[in-house]
Design a protein around this motif. Structure first.
Motif, PDB file in Angstrom:
ATOM      1  N   LEU A  43       0.817  -1.216   0.000  1.00  0.00           N
ATOM      2  CA  LEU A  43       0.000   0.000   0.000  1.00  0.00           C
ATOM      3  C   LEU A  43       0.848   1.263   0.000  1.00  0.00           C
ATOM      4  O   LEU A  43       0.445   2.286  -0.564  1.00  0.00           O
ATOM      5  CB  LEU A  43      -0.936   0.000   1.213  1.00  0.00           C
ATOM      6  N   TYR A  73      -6.257   4.667   4.829  1.00  0.00           N
ATOM      7  CA  TYR A  73      -6.718   4.505   3.453  1.00  0.00           C
ATOM      8  C   TYR A  73      -8.232   4.292   3.389  1.00  0.00           C
ATOM      9  O   TYR A  73      -8.830   3.711   4.294  1.00  0.00           O
ATOM     10  CB  TYR A  73      -6.029   3.303   2.792  1.00  0.00           C
ATOM     11  N   THR A 145      -7.800  11.061   0.471  1.00  0.00           N
ATOM     12  CA  THR A 145      -7.572  11.586   1.819  1.00  0.00           C
ATOM     13  C   THR A 145      -8.408  12.830   2.041  1.00  0.00           C
ATOM     14  O   THR A 145      -8.817  13.497   1.086  1.00  0.00           O
ATOM     15  CB  THR A 145      -6.088  11.943   2.035  1.00  0.00           C
TER      16      THR A 145
END
Length: 227
Positions: A43, A73, A145
């Motif tokens: 990731l 995430y 985000t």
């Protein structure tokens, strides 16, 4: 359309490669990890569109891995496990999972569930990079985000999708039915209270940037209030 990247986290090597074969044959690109630790490394270095996550693993189990992933995430997660009890499914979904596949499974079922989750989230690696700024909120679509007053806010996938949907429908009154259908899908079996519950937690996390307004008799709308 660009390639969709899927991360498979499963401690069983045979299962990892079986799932990889199914997915590669359907046009997906796979990254493999034998543990949560390996998954975190992937990731950090790759753009992942969806995660297939086993539950029964040594060290960190799938629930723990999911919770840690959700801290940073908003990537869709489908749990994969031989555990088929209702409680296990509920726990996985409450922790931020988007679906649950019980072993043994057919290639068709796995592909159909992945495609359904991707349709609901509408996120792929080829999505145009863009920034949305609304008052104190900054949404980075590509990074998935959210910043509020220069501070990173950890949202679950559903909370993030709600916020993005509000942003894309700025100042529009949206009914609970619209939100439920768009975020959870038309096949979702649940009540409209699901929407209210998620909006309540989203409002709490947005804090000073809570721009969600209740529209009595209809639902909600998102609009920055100028003073």
């Amino acid at each position: 359309m660009g390639q969709t990247n899927i991360l498979i986290i499963d401690d069983e090597e045979d299962m990892r490669h079986l799932a990889e074969m199914y997915l590669e044959n359907s046009g997906f690109h796979c990254f493999l990890a034998a543990s949560g630790l390996e998954g975190y490394e992937v990731l950090k270095n790759k753009t992942i569109d969806l995660i297939i996550l086993d539950i029964m693993m040594p060290d960190e189990n799938g629930y723990q891995v999911c919770a840690r992933i959700r801290e940073k995430y908003n990537i869709p997660i489908i749990f994969l496990s031989a555990k088929g009890e209702e409680w296990d499914k509920v726990k996985g979904l409450q922790l931020g999972g988007d679906d649950y596949i019980v072993k043994p499974f057919s290639p068709g079922e796995m592909i159909a569930r992945i495609q359904a989750v991707l349709r609901r989230t509408g996120m792929t690696a080829t999505e145009a990079q863009s920034r949305i700024q609304l008052g104190e909120i900054v949404i980075e679509r590509m990074a998935r985000t959210v910043m509020v007053a220069d501070t990173m806010v950890a949202l679950t996938l559903k909370e993030y999708e709600l916020l993005l949907f509000f942003a894309d429908h700025y100042a529009q009154a949206l009914s609970r039915e619209q939100l439920l259908e768009h975020i959870w899908g038309i096949d979702y079996i649940g009540s409209l209270r699901t929407v209210d519950t998620h909006i309540k937690t989203l409002r709490m996390k947005l804090g000073v940037a809570d721009y969600i307004q209740t529209v009595w008799g209809i639902g909600y709308k998102f609009e920055v209030q100028t003073k």
